[in-house]
Design a protein around this motif. Structure first.
Motif, PDB file in Angstrom:
ATOM      1  N   LEU A   1       0.836  -1.195   0.000  1.00  0.00           N
ATOM      2  CA  LEU A   1       0.000   0.000   0.000  1.00  0.00           C
ATOM      3  C   LEU A   1       0.875   1.251   0.000  1.00  0.00           C
ATOM      4  CD1 LEU A   1      -2.930   1.074   0.182  1.00  0.00           C
ATOM      5  CD2 LEU A   1      -2.684   0.988   2.666  1.00  0.00           C
ATOM      6  N   LEU A   2       0.577   2.165  -0.888  1.00  0.00           N
ATOM      7  CA  LEU A   2       1.328   3.412  -1.017  1.00  0.00           C
ATOM      8  C   LEU A   2       0.793   4.419  -0.005  1.00  0.00           C
ATOM      9  CD1 LEU A   2       3.445   3.716  -3.242  1.00  0.00           C
ATOM     10  CD2 LEU A   2       1.791   5.009  -4.531  1.00  0.00           C
ATOM     11  N   SER A   3       1.667   5.112   0.669  1.00  0.00           N
ATOM     12  CA  SER A   3       1.209   6.134   1.608  1.00  0.00           C
ATOM     13  C   SER A   3       1.385   7.506   0.968  1.00  0.00           C
ATOM     14  CB  SER A   3       1.990   6.047   2.923  1.00  0.00           C
ATOM     15  OG  SER A   3       3.359   6.253   2.673  1.00  0.00           O
ATOM     16  N   GLY A   4       0.587   8.456   1.444  1.00  0.00           N
ATOM     17  CA  GLY A   4       0.697   9.820   0.956  1.00  0.00           C
ATOM     18  C   GLY A   4      -0.317  10.174  -0.115  1.00  0.00           C
TER      19      GLY A   4
ATOM     20  N   THR B   1      -6.345   8.327  -2.119  1.00  0.00           N
ATOM     21  CA  THR B   1      -6.994   7.057  -2.405  1.00  0.00           C
ATOM     22  C   THR B   1      -6.018   5.928  -2.110  1.00  0.00           C
ATOM     23  OG1 THR B   1      -8.165   5.820  -4.116  1.00  0.00           O
ATOM     24  CG2 THR B   1      -6.298   7.125  -4.823  1.00  0.00           C
ATOM     25  N   LYS B   2      -6.537   4.732  -1.968  1.00  0.00           N
ATOM     26  CA  LYS B   2      -5.661   3.592  -1.717  1.00  0.00           C
ATOM     27  C   LYS B   2      -5.062   3.103  -3.037  1.00  0.00           C
ATOM     28  CE  LYS B   2      -7.780   1.936   2.487  1.00  0.00           C
ATOM     29  NZ  LYS B   2      -8.429   0.806   3.157  1.00  0.00           N
ATOM     30  N   ILE B   3      -3.742   2.992  -3.041  1.00  0.00           N
ATOM     31  CA  ILE B   3      -3.017   2.527  -4.223  1.00  0.00           C
ATOM     32  C   ILE B   3      -2.033   1.458  -3.772  1.00  0.00           C
ATOM     33  CG2 ILE B   3      -1.462   3.150  -6.116  1.00  0.00           C
ATOM     34  CD1 ILE B   3      -2.500   6.066  -5.774  1.00  0.00           C
ATOM     35  N   TRP B   4      -2.075   0.329  -4.467  1.00  0.00           N
ATOM     36  CA  TRP B   4      -1.146  -0.754  -4.177  1.00  0.00           C
ATOM     37  C   TRP B   4      -0.234  -0.962  -5.372  1.00  0.00           C
ATOM     38  CZ3 TRP B   4      -6.276  -0.816  -2.911  1.00  0.00           C
ATOM     39  CH2 TRP B   4      -6.591  -1.034  -1.564  1.00  0.00           C
ATOM     40  N   LEU B   5       1.052  -1.134  -5.102  1.00  0.00           N
ATOM     41  CA  LEU B   5       2.032  -1.443  -6.142  1.00  0.00           C
ATOM     42  C   LEU B   5       2.771  -2.710  -5.747  1.00  0.00           C
ATOM     43  CD1 LEU B   5       3.616   2.051  -6.845  1.00  0.00           C
ATOM     44  CD2 LEU B   5       1.980   0.841  -8.264  1.00  0.00           C
ATOM     45  N   PHE B   6       2.930  -3.604  -6.689  1.00  0.00           N
ATOM     46  CA  PHE B   6       3.643  -4.849  -6.459  1.00  0.00           C
ATOM     47  C   PHE B   6       4.755  -4.959  -7.492  1.00  0.00           C
ATOM     48  CE2 PHE B   6       4.202  -9.426  -7.297  1.00  0.00           C
ATOM     49  CZ  PHE B   6       4.585  -9.830  -6.027  1.00  0.00           C
ATOM     50  N   PHE B   7       5.951  -5.281  -7.028  1.00  0.00           N
ATOM     51  CA  PHE B   7       7.125  -5.344  -7.889  1.00  0.00           C
ATOM     52  C   PHE B   7       7.705  -6.752  -7.864  1.00  0.00           C
ATOM     53  CE2 PHE B   7       6.643  -1.086  -6.323  1.00  0.00           C
ATOM     54  CZ  PHE B   7       6.945  -0.283  -7.406  1.00  0.00           C
ATOM     55  N   PHE B   8       8.176  -7.202  -9.014  1.00  0.00           N
ATOM     56  CA  PHE B   8       8.938  -8.441  -9.069  1.00  0.00           C
ATOM     57  C   PHE B   8       9.904  -8.363 -10.240  1.00  0.00           C
ATOM     58  CE2 PHE B   8       5.246  -9.167 -11.709  1.00  0.00           C
ATOM     59  CZ  PHE B   8       5.693  -9.945 -12.767  1.00  0.00           C
ATOM     60  N   SER B   9      10.921  -9.177 -10.145  1.00  0.00           N
ATOM     61  CA  SER B   9      11.974  -9.167 -11.151  1.00  0.00           C
ATOM     62  C   SER B   9      12.007 -10.509 -11.860  1.00  0.00           C
ATOM     63  CB  SER B   9      13.311  -8.892 -10.472  1.00  0.00           C
ATOM     64  OG  SER B   9      14.351  -8.880 -11.413  1.00  0.00           O
TER      65      SER B   9
ATOM     66  N   ILE C   1       5.863  -4.480 -12.784  1.00  0.00           N
ATOM     67  CA  ILE C   1       5.071  -3.744 -11.807  1.00  0.00           C
ATOM     68  C   ILE C   1       3.595  -4.037 -12.044  1.00  0.00           C
ATOM     69  CG2 ILE C   1       4.577  -1.480 -10.825  1.00  0.00           C
ATOM     70  CD1 ILE C   1       7.152  -0.586 -12.565  1.00  0.00           C
ATOM     71  N   LEU C   2       2.888  -4.346 -10.961  1.00  0.00           N
ATOM     72  CA  LEU C   2       1.440  -4.495 -10.991  1.00  0.00           C
ATOM     73  C   LEU C   2       0.859  -3.428 -10.073  1.00  0.00           C
ATOM     74  CD1 LEU C   2       1.224  -8.374 -10.578  1.00  0.00           C
ATOM     75  CD2 LEU C   2       1.096  -7.058 -12.710  1.00  0.00           C
ATOM     76  N   SER C   3      -0.316  -2.926 -10.420  1.00  0.00           N
ATOM     77  CA  SER C   3      -0.919  -1.866  -9.610  1.00  0.00           C
ATOM     78  C   SER C   3      -2.413  -2.073  -9.473  1.00  0.00           C
ATOM     79  CB  SER C   3      -0.650  -0.503 -10.251  1.00  0.00           C
ATOM     80  OG  SER C   3      -1.291  -0.416 -11.504  1.00  0.00           O
TER      81      SER C   3
ATOM     82  N   ARG D   1       7.999   5.965  -6.169  1.00  0.00           N
ATOM     83  CA  ARG D   1       8.073   4.616  -5.608  1.00  0.00           C
ATOM     84  C   ARG D   1       8.667   3.639  -6.627  1.00  0.00           C
ATOM     85  NH1 ARG D   1       5.646   1.461  -1.553  1.00  0.00           N
ATOM     86  NH2 ARG D   1       5.876   3.372  -0.373  1.00  0.00           N
ATOM     87  N   ILE D   2       8.276   3.780  -7.877  1.00  0.00           N
ATOM     88  CA  ILE D   2       8.811   2.913  -8.930  1.00  0.00           C
ATOM     89  C   ILE D   2      10.324   3.098  -9.028  1.00  0.00           C
ATOM     90  CG2 ILE D   2       8.867   2.525 -11.433  1.00  0.00           C
ATOM     91  CD1 ILE D   2       5.801   3.117 -11.404  1.00  0.00           C
TER      92      ILE D   2
END
Length: 137
Positions: free
Chosen positions: A47-50, A53-61, A68-70, A127-128
């Motif tokens: 969950l992204l702060s600041g 609205t609520k925004i979620w970012l998921f990262f994988f390599s 990136i998924l959002s 964040r990215i």
């Protein structure tokens, strides 16, 4: 690096063809509704702060590329984060870090979005880039 520029130009072209705030809002709501799933990554860690609205970012390599998924609880922000992840995802972390987005310098883009939405988008980009640095290490 060229893929980032190419992707960003394609997205700006979409917004420039819509021409009005009303058309852009309708389009973003349409796209946001299309992204209607329950992602596995909806948790506090992602969950992204600041943001309002609520925004979620998921990262994988995968093979040194960052993906990136959002997701967001707001349809418009959900669509905007989708477009941002389309620009930055599937790139080498070094390319993400070195890329200077011209999205916020574009007059038509600034005109169409409120400061709150622009701030949310800037927080997402920050964040990215932060995660790209972590994946370099």
């Amino acid at each position: 690096m060229n893929s980032l520029i190419h992707r960003e130009k394609k997205i700006l072209h979409i917004f420039s063809t819509l021409k009005s705030k009303k058309n852009i809002s309708k389009y973003l709501i349409y796209v946001g509704k299309k992204i209607n799933y329950s992602p596995f990554f909806l948790n506090k860690k992602n969950l992204l702060s600041g943001c309002q609205t609520k925004i979620w970012l998921f990262f994988f390599s995968k093979q040194k590329y960052l993906f990136i998924l959002s997701y967001s609880d707001s349809l418009i922000i959900r669509a905007l984060t989708f477009f941002l992840t389309k620009i930055y995802s599937n790139n080498l972390p070094i390319n993400i870090i070195n890329y200077s987005s011209f999205l916020f310098k574009n007059k038509s883009f600034k005109y169409f979005f409120s400061n709150n939405k622009n701030n949310a988008l800037q927080i997402i980009i920050n964040r990215i880039r932060y995660k790209a640095v972590k994946y370099l290490i």
